[in-house]
Design a protein around this motif. Structure first.
Motif, PDB file in Angstrom:
ATOM      1  N   LEU A 123     -28.383 -51.705  43.344  1.00 44.75           N
ATOM      2  CA  LEU A 123     -28.452 -52.786  42.350  1.00 44.75           C
ATOM      3  C   LEU A 123     -27.064 -53.134  41.832  1.00 44.75           C
ATOM      4  CD1 LEU A 123     -31.072 -53.127  39.522  1.00 44.75           C
ATOM      5  CD2 LEU A 123     -28.664 -53.454  39.014  1.00 44.75           C
ATOM      6  N   MET A 173     -29.327 -57.779  44.536  1.00 41.32           N
ATOM      7  CA  MET A 173     -29.066 -58.760  43.487  1.00 41.32           C
ATOM      8  C   MET A 173     -28.207 -59.918  43.985  1.00 41.32           C
ATOM      9  SD  MET A 173     -30.750 -57.831  40.871  1.00 41.32           S
ATOM     10  CE  MET A 173     -30.055 -58.958  39.665  1.00 41.32           C
ATOM     11  N   GLN A 210     -28.374 -67.652  40.928  1.00 43.04           N
ATOM     12  CA  GLN A 210     -28.811 -66.801  39.819  1.00 43.04           C
ATOM     13  C   GLN A 210     -29.986 -67.402  39.060  1.00 43.04           C
ATOM     14  OE1 GLN A 210     -27.697 -63.618  39.058  1.00 43.04           O
ATOM     15  NE2 GLN A 210     -26.770 -63.905  41.075  1.00 43.04           N
ATOM     16  N   TRP A 263     -24.957 -56.462  42.777  1.00 44.85           N
ATOM     17  CA  TRP A 263     -24.608 -57.317  41.625  1.00 44.85           C
ATOM     18  C   TRP A 263     -23.115 -57.649  41.667  1.00 44.85           C
ATOM     19  CZ3 TRP A 263     -26.544 -60.501  38.247  1.00 44.85           C
ATOM     20  CH2 TRP A 263     -25.804 -60.843  37.102  1.00 44.85           C
TER      21      TRP A 263
END
Length: 307
Positions: free
Chosen positions: A112, A46, A237, A116
């Motif tokens: 993930l 991510m 993002q 993140w």
């Protein structure tokens, strides 16, 4: 749509198609790195968008260094910046794989969440270092302007350059993966990790280099991104969801599928944005892709492997 003549509508569609090719270029450069990481290692990164923005900031710094110390060489600054962006993003990728990712293999949900968190950390570092406002680079004179294809159709030179760069990087990555010894090892590990380790391939080293390559390609995507847009701490993002969509829709382990998926999604989104709002174009494109994935959940292209 019905208020335009046929000639005007044709020109609009050509111009939107060109805009879609520029978006396609960014998608391909982003998705290539992500497909390499996700397809071989099963790691959901991510923070991939932040590696792209790292490359963009490296390009921004390089442009300022050239303006201040080597103004006579400024027309060629981008080629130096692209190398720096690849090296810096790739080196950070190697460090992240060694410090964090290698402890989380076979735990996709954990990767993930961890990546993140890494993306939030990198965003704050960018914000603290460069400020919250977006920054941009000054394009060399040879990248300015546009080429007139007809009386009503013009294409930007910087967009053509980004597309040419995308073709070169894609060919280089495909050559590396299919014509080199390291690429053979990557494909062997993807096909059967246990057997690859049994015949003497250092799978951990292959994983580390693969992660570094994927992050390095994202850095090059960031360098290309500065040619067509400004850079901010959270700019990555804006592309990460679309990039994952490209990878999943094309087939997670197929680079050819990634390219085909990027072209399909970018052209659909660009064409729809002219006739409806940008947000609705994204929603409609997403719904179409979801519908196709329901019919073909493995994606457009499937790599047959032994388990």
């Amino acid at each position: 749509m019905f208020d335009y003549s046929f000639a005007e509508l044709s020109s609009i569609l050509v111009m939107q198609g060109f805009a879609g090719l520029i978006l396609f270029s960014v998608f391909v450069l982003m998705a290539l790195g992500l497909a390499i990481i996700f397809g071989q290692m099963g790691v959901i990164n991510m923070a991939h968008g932040e590696f792209m923005i790292l490359g963009a900031y490296v390009t921004y710094l390089t442009s300022h260094l050239f303006l201040e110390f080597l103004p006579f060489a400024y027309p060629a600054y981008f080629f130096v910046a692209m190398v720096f962006a690849f090296v810096v993003a790739g080196a950070l990728g190697l460090l992240v794989e060694w410090a964090m990712i290698r402890h989380l293999y076979a735990r996709p949900l954990d990767t993930l969440l961890a990546t993140w968190g890494l993306s939030l950390i990198l965003q704050q570092i960018f914000r603290s270092t460069f400020g919250a406002r977006e920054v941009g680079v000054e394009l060399p004179d040879w990248m300015m302007g546009s080429l007139a294809l007809s009386d009503t159709i013009e294409v930007q030179i910087n967009g053509l350059f980004v597309m040419g760069l995308t073709v070169a990087i894609t060919v280089a990555v495909l050559t590396l993966l299919f014509k080199s010894r390291w690429g053979l090892q990557v494909r062997a590990v993807t096909t059967n990790r246990t057997m690859s380790g049994a015949v003497g391939i250092d799978t951990r080293r292959v994983d580390r280099m693969t992660f570094g390559l994927g992050c390095g390609v994202a850095g090059v995507a960031g360098a290309a991104f500065t040619m067509i847009g400004s850079t901010g701490p959270t700019s990555g993002q804006l592309y990460i969801v679309d990039t994952f969509l490209v990878v999943v829709f094309g087939g997670a382990q197929s680079l050819i599928g990634t390219v085909a998926s990027a072209f399909t999604i970018s052209q659909s989104q660009s064409a729809l944005e002219f006739f409806i709002s940008g947000s609705m174009a994204k929603v409609l494109t997403l719904l179409i892709v979801i519908g196709l994935l329901m019919l073909r959940p493995q994606g457009l292209f499937v790599l047959k492997v032994r388990r």
